[in-house]
Scaffold this motif. Sequence first.
Motif, mmCIF file in Angstrom:
data_model
loop_
_atom_site.group_PDB
_atom_site.id
_atom_site.type_symbol
_atom_site.label_atom_id
_atom_site.label_comp_id
_atom_site.label_asym_id
_atom_site.label_seq_id
_atom_site.Cartn_x
_atom_site.Cartn_y
_atom_site.Cartn_z
ATOM 1 N N GLU A 169 20.257 -1.524 89.795
ATOM 2 C CA GLU A 169 19.848 -2.258 88.582
ATOM 3 C C GLU A 169 20.438 -1.624 87.329
ATOM 4 O O GLU A 169 20.815 -2.324 86.377
ATOM 5 C CB GLU A 169 18.324 -2.289 88.502
ATOM 6 N N VAL A 170 20.531 -0.287 87.319
ATOM 7 C CA VAL A 170 21.141 0.403 86.184
ATOM 8 C C VAL A 170 22.618 0.044 86.078
ATOM 9 O O VAL A 170 23.152 -0.122 84.973
ATOM 10 C CB VAL A 170 20.943 1.934 86.311
ATOM 11 N N GLU A 171 23.299 -0.097 87.229
ATOM 12 C CA GLU A 171 24.691 -0.551 87.199
ATOM 13 C C GLU A 171 24.797 -1.931 86.552
ATOM 14 O O GLU A 171 25.710 -2.192 85.757
ATOM 15 C CB GLU A 171 25.256 -0.607 88.622
ATOM 16 N N CYS A 182 19.040 2.343 91.053
ATOM 17 C CA CYS A 182 20.443 2.713 90.840
ATOM 18 C C CYS A 182 21.313 1.468 90.657
ATOM 19 O O CYS A 182 22.162 1.404 89.761
ATOM 20 C CB CYS A 182 20.947 3.543 92.016
ATOM 21 N N ILE A 224 13.276 -1.847 83.936
ATOM 22 C CA ILE A 224 13.673 -0.687 84.747
ATOM 23 C C ILE A 224 12.747 0.493 84.489
ATOM 24 O O ILE A 224 12.290 1.159 85.430
ATOM 25 C CB ILE A 224 15.143 -0.301 84.456
ATOM 26 N N LEU A 271 22.754 -3.168 84.375
ATOM 27 C CA LEU A 271 22.496 -2.969 82.943
ATOM 28 C C LEU A 271 23.753 -2.494 82.231
ATOM 29 O O LEU A 271 24.107 -2.995 81.152
ATOM 30 C CB LEU A 271 21.359 -1.959 82.768
ATOM 31 N N GLU A 308 16.177 -3.208 80.319
ATOM 32 C CA GLU A 308 15.902 -1.771 80.172
ATOM 33 C C GLU A 308 14.395 -1.500 80.299
ATOM 34 O O GLU A 308 13.970 -0.571 80.990
ATOM 35 C CB GLU A 308 16.403 -1.270 78.821
ATOM 36 N N CYS A 368 10.337 2.273 87.213
ATOM 37 C CA CYS A 368 10.450 3.708 87.511
ATOM 38 C C CYS A 368 9.100 4.402 87.367
ATOM 39 O O CYS A 368 8.743 5.267 88.182
ATOM 40 C CB CYS A 368 11.465 4.365 86.584
#
Length: 419
Positions: free
Chosen positions: A341-343, A339, A398, A345, A395, A402
């Motif tokens: 890491e996506v922020e 979560c 990640i 990105l 990307e 996942c």
Amino acid sequence: MSLSLSIVMFLAGLGLFLFGMSQLEEALKVLSSTSFRRFLRRTTSNPVSSMLGGTLTTMLVQSSSMVGLMMMALVGAGVIPLYNAVGVVLGANLGTTFTGWIVATLGFKLDLAALAVPLMGAGALWSVLLARREYWLAWGRLVLGLGLLLFGLDAMKGSMEAVSALFDVSVLQGYPAILYLLVGVLFAALVQSSSATMMITLSALNAGIVDLPSAAALVIGADLGTTSTLMLGGMTGSAIKKQLALANVLINVVTAVLAFSLLPLLLPLIQSSGLSDPLYHLVAFHSGFNLIGILFMLPFIRPFSRFLERRFLESEQDVRTYIQNVPVTVVSEAVEAVCKEVECLLVRVVALALQNMKLDGSSLELGDELQQRLDKALIDAGSFESRYDDIKMLEGEILEFCGAVQAGTVTPAQVKCLH
């Protein structure tokens, strides 16, 4: 019993003790992973509560190394800041002394074999009959591990008593305390457990093989030697893991220096306190010097953490911020790391789009934290192509992470969150 047979019995008892401890730790990981992590998050709002949370958690799981490795996962996922993780590690040193109190109070006063055999049998039967469900299997391993601990301790205690009857213990007298400290460091580092070293020291003290000052020096060394577990865990890890491992080493070095310096003062003070049993003197000394170390270090946790944060800085080439710090097997922390890491990105994407279109990021009306991260991303050097490549690389990292997380045991809610 001959001397050689006594040594064989001692080694067999040590092996059973260590195997029982490993079974206990593995069972507690399954039974307490979610609840204890939730407890640690709630109790790490400041250094004092972090220290108390670390003490209580270690008393319950009976392993400061396990708590330290757990903190590596939490701080690596960005769940708690480094200075609170340092507070938990500091408290874990005191919590691990609880094992000595249990053994000194019960282990040398009761017939351990009478308790150990039924526990081993029940735990083994439980593990075989209920092995299909991980949760119930963990309870079986918990009971089995407890039985093995008691049986191994009983074997060590009996063999030590036999050795003291056959061996002239006077040959061990006269050696300097620093030698016993170094032996404690080496042995705890080899067996990866200060608790095991404490049990052996209590057995030797009970049998009269070592005197109280020598036993105290061994225990100081054991606390220092057990830092090898976190050192191994952080050696090949990210910067945050190395920082926490260094914190553990420095805390224990400072505590050991204080304890060894105060040894001539603390032991007479404890002996005059009314406790008559040397075993109680030893465990009281163990708890006492760890408490002194906590009181000495606690006011300096925040500046100490800032010092650590300047060590082992990450390479600029790594586009990841969180996911490289967390093992995929620690699912709850791995999901949180994704979560965050996506922020990161999204911040990179927005910064690149704003820069390319020559737009002002302040018009987005973001919160203070996000605005600061965006401003930092906007001033990062690099061409459009290189920054776009970094975004695509992140990307890919990640997505790969996942996939690795979902290859393990995950709940439907965690899968949904990852998607």
